[in-house]
Design a protein around this motif. Structure first.
Motif, PDB file in Angstrom:
ATOM      1  N   ALA A   8       0.777  -1.108   0.035  1.00  0.00           N
ATOM      2  CA  ALA A   8      -0.002  -0.086   0.044  1.00  0.00           C
ATOM      3  C   ALA A   8       0.833   1.423   0.015  1.00  0.00           C
ATOM      4  O   ALA A   8       0.594   2.200  -0.736  1.00  0.00           O
ATOM      5  CB  ALA A   8      -1.065  -0.042   1.372  1.00  0.00           C
ATOM      6  N   LEU A  19       1.275   0.895  -4.164  1.00  0.00           N
ATOM      7  CA  LEU A  19       0.227   1.699  -4.724  1.00  0.00           C
ATOM      8  C   LEU A  19      -0.085   3.322  -4.602  1.00  0.00           C
ATOM      9  O   LEU A  19      -0.355   3.732  -5.505  1.00  0.00           O
ATOM     10  CB  LEU A  19      -1.088   0.890  -3.883  1.00  0.00           C
ATOM     11  CG  LEU A  19      -1.110  -0.642  -4.288  1.00  0.00           C
ATOM     12  CD1 LEU A  19      -2.219  -1.369  -3.516  1.00  0.00           C
ATOM     13  CD2 LEU A  19      -1.493  -0.779  -5.897  1.00  0.00           C
ATOM     14  N   ASP A  48      -7.963  -7.934  -2.827  1.00  0.00           N
ATOM     15  CA  ASP A  48      -6.803  -8.645  -3.909  1.00  0.00           C
ATOM     16  C   ASP A  48      -7.633  -8.559  -5.299  1.00  0.00           C
ATOM     17  O   ASP A  48      -6.990  -8.349  -6.085  1.00  0.00           O
ATOM     18  CB  ASP A  48      -6.812 -10.149  -3.493  1.00  0.00           C
ATOM     19  CG  ASP A  48      -5.280 -10.653  -3.856  1.00  0.00           C
ATOM     20  OD1 ASP A  48      -4.689  -9.782  -3.794  1.00  0.00           O
ATOM     21  OD2 ASP A  48      -5.256 -11.894  -3.909  1.00  0.00           O
ATOM     22  N   HIS A  70      -7.024  -5.119  -6.409  1.00  0.00           N
ATOM     23  CA  HIS A  70      -5.620  -5.106  -6.782  1.00  0.00           C
ATOM     24  C   HIS A  70      -4.891  -5.676  -8.270  1.00  0.00           C
ATOM     25  O   HIS A  70      -4.230  -5.385  -8.889  1.00  0.00           O
ATOM     26  CB  HIS A  70      -4.476  -5.622  -5.853  1.00  0.00           C
ATOM     27  CG  HIS A  70      -3.353  -5.541  -5.865  1.00  0.00           C
ATOM     28  ND1 HIS A  70      -2.483  -5.895  -4.842  1.00  0.00           N
ATOM     29  CD2 HIS A  70      -2.407  -4.779  -6.732  1.00  0.00           C
ATOM     30  CE1 HIS A  70      -0.864  -5.513  -5.134  1.00  0.00           C
ATOM     31  NE2 HIS A  70      -1.073  -4.764  -6.034  1.00  0.00           N
ATOM     32  N   ASN A  71      -5.671  -6.989  -8.186  1.00  0.00           N
ATOM     33  CA  ASN A  71      -5.433  -7.666  -9.551  1.00  0.00           C
ATOM     34  C   ASN A  71      -5.984  -6.923 -10.876  1.00  0.00           C
ATOM     35  O   ASN A  71      -5.388  -7.211 -11.824  1.00  0.00           O
ATOM     36  CB  ASN A  71      -5.969  -9.257  -9.351  1.00  0.00           C
ATOM     37  CG  ASN A  71      -4.975 -10.121  -8.417  1.00  0.00           C
ATOM     38  OD1 ASN A  71      -3.687  -9.780  -8.318  1.00  0.00           O
ATOM     39  ND2 ASN A  71      -5.553 -11.010  -7.865  1.00  0.00           N
ATOM     40  N   ASP A 125      -3.347  -4.798 -11.869  1.00  0.00           N
ATOM     41  CA  ASP A 125      -2.122  -5.508 -12.324  1.00  0.00           C
ATOM     42  C   ASP A 125      -2.420  -5.722 -13.917  1.00  0.00           C
ATOM     43  O   ASP A 125      -1.682  -5.548 -14.679  1.00  0.00           O
ATOM     44  CB  ASP A 125      -2.089  -6.736 -11.594  1.00  0.00           C
ATOM     45  CG  ASP A 125      -1.297  -6.304 -10.441  1.00  0.00           C
ATOM     46  OD1 ASP A 125      -0.703  -5.437 -10.192  1.00  0.00           O
ATOM     47  OD2 ASP A 125      -1.438  -7.398  -9.307  1.00  0.00           O
ATOM     48  N   GLU A 137       3.380 -10.553  -6.454  1.00  0.00           N
ATOM     49  CA  GLU A 137       2.084 -11.133  -6.053  1.00  0.00           C
ATOM     50  C   GLU A 137       2.182 -12.344  -5.248  1.00  0.00           C
ATOM     51  O   GLU A 137       1.493 -12.435  -4.145  1.00  0.00           O
ATOM     52  CB  GLU A 137       1.041 -11.378  -7.314  1.00  0.00           C
ATOM     53  CG  GLU A 137       0.699 -10.402  -8.026  1.00  0.00           C
ATOM     54  CD  GLU A 137      -0.392  -9.480  -6.794  1.00  0.00           C
ATOM     55  OE1 GLU A 137      -1.169 -10.161  -6.159  1.00  0.00           O
ATOM     56  OE2 GLU A 137      -0.439  -8.453  -6.957  1.00  0.00           O
ATOM     57  N   GLN A 183       2.718 -11.848  -1.453  1.00  0.00           N
ATOM     58  CA  GLN A 183       1.443 -11.294  -1.056  1.00  0.00           C
ATOM     59  C   GLN A 183       0.354 -12.231  -0.904  1.00  0.00           C
ATOM     60  O   GLN A 183      -0.658 -12.459   0.023  1.00  0.00           O
ATOM     61  CB  GLN A 183       0.824 -10.083  -1.662  1.00  0.00           C
ATOM     62  CG  GLN A 183      -0.247  -9.425  -1.112  1.00  0.00           C
ATOM     63  CD  GLN A 183      -0.462  -8.040  -1.927  1.00  0.00           C
ATOM     64  OE1 GLN A 183       0.481  -7.023  -1.726  1.00  0.00           O
ATOM     65  NE2 GLN A 183      -1.505  -7.912  -2.612  1.00  0.00           N
ATOM     66  N   LEU A 190      -6.199   2.592  -7.597  1.00  0.00           N
ATOM     67  CA  LEU A 190      -4.914   2.287  -6.886  1.00  0.00           C
ATOM     68  C   LEU A 190      -5.157   2.687  -5.489  1.00  0.00           C
ATOM     69  O   LEU A 190      -4.691   1.917  -4.631  1.00  0.00           O
ATOM     70  CB  LEU A 190      -3.703   3.006  -7.683  1.00  0.00           C
ATOM     71  CG  LEU A 190      -3.038   2.384  -8.755  1.00  0.00           C
ATOM     72  CD1 LEU A 190      -1.916   3.429  -9.316  1.00  0.00           C
ATOM     73  CD2 LEU A 190      -2.477   1.093  -8.749  1.00  0.00           C
ATOM     74  N   ALA A 206      -7.636   0.441  -3.568  1.00  0.00           N
ATOM     75  CA  ALA A 206      -6.602  -0.925  -3.118  1.00  0.00           C
ATOM     76  C   ALA A 206      -5.844  -0.839  -2.055  1.00  0.00           C
ATOM     77  O   ALA A 206      -5.773  -1.660  -1.213  1.00  0.00           O
ATOM     78  CB  ALA A 206      -6.028  -1.541  -4.526  1.00  0.00           C
TER      79      ALA A 206
END
Length: 265
Positions: free
Chosen positions: A51, A55, A124, A127-128, A131, A157, A160, A211, A214
């Motif tokens: 974070a 991010l 997640d 976040h993905n 990505d 990843e 995490q 971002l 997340a």
């Protein structure tokens, strides 16, 4: 051809990271129970580092955004996840009839771990999704850059998601469900990549705020759900182990970012 590369590497990246995390589920039950507290400590470090070191810096550096906008979305995101957790807890209480205990119910009863697991899945997935957008943007710039970016994201990843699986199992999910749900959270990587290929300019405008959301989810999970559980073991030896493992989680994320910069240059 570029779209094919994006689809291939978003699928491979998600499968690789989920597979590595799912390997935790193959560990014998007794050994896994001993590993879970350590992995939860590791997850705290990985989530906070992702974070604050990954991010949020990207959101702050995005052209056209101001610190006030980013921090405002961060504050709103933390409040959003507080409300979401309240909703999850409310539904859990209605299912298990724990609301009958009233506001004086013990903390362990009134605040089940399953809420943390649900928030991990939400955070997640977001976040993905990002990505996938980043992978698509790299491939649209240069195929070699796209491959290197996808590989770096997988390296970022894996640690995490190991922590995420630990949280899911600790939240009460069975091994099969934890593996399935962790795998499903990687589908947004493919969705983000394909959507970004067709509408990259539109998505770029919203990217810093997604971002930030997340980041808010990971901060809230670590601070509100995971760290209080670590405080249940206040003895010096356990505390030292927790600090070292949190540091290991942070260090892994830092090393993954350094590897990303090295690979891209």
């Amino acid at each position: 051809m570029t779209l094919l590369w994006i689809v291939l590497f978003t699928l491979l990246g998600g499968a690789a990271s989920a597979g590595a995390a799912g390997a935790l589920l193959l560990v014998p039950d007794r050994l896994r129970e001993r590993l879970l507290p350590s992995l939860v400590s590791y997850a705290v470090g990985a989530m906070l580092a992702a974070a604050f070191l990954g991010l949020l810096p990207e959101a702050f550096e995005y052209p056209g955004t101001t610190p006030q906008q980013v921090t405002g979305v961060l504050l709103g995101g933390i409040l959003l996840f507080f409300v979401l957790e309240k909703f999850v807890l409310w539904r859990h209480c209605h299912t298990d009839a724990c609301a009958a205990h009233g506001s004086h119910a013990p903390l362990a009863t009134a605040r089940p771990w399953r809420a943390a697991g649900t928030l991990v899945l939400v955070g997640d997935s977001v976040h993905n999704l990002i990505d996938g957008v980043l992978i698509a943007a790299a491939f649209l710039t240069d195929t070699r850059l796209g491959v290197l970016t996808a590989l770096a994201i997988v390296a970022h990843e894996i640690p995490q998601e190991i922590g995420d699986v630990a949280v899911l199992v600790h939240s009460g999910y069975s091994r099969g469900k934890a593996m399935l749900f962790n795998l499903l959270t990687n589908l947004p990587t493919l969705i983000g990549g394909v959507v970004a290929y067709f509408a990259l300019e539109t998505l770029h405008g919203a990217l810093p705020y997604v971002l930030t959301l997340a980041a808010a989810s990971f901060i809230y999970i670590a601070v509100a759900d995971l760290i209080p559980d670590l405080h249940r073991r206040p003895e010096p030896a356990a505390t030292l182990a927790q600090v070292l493992l949190i540091g290991a989680g942070i260090g892994t994320i830092v090393l993954s970012h350094l590897a990303l910069e090295h690979w891209l240059h």
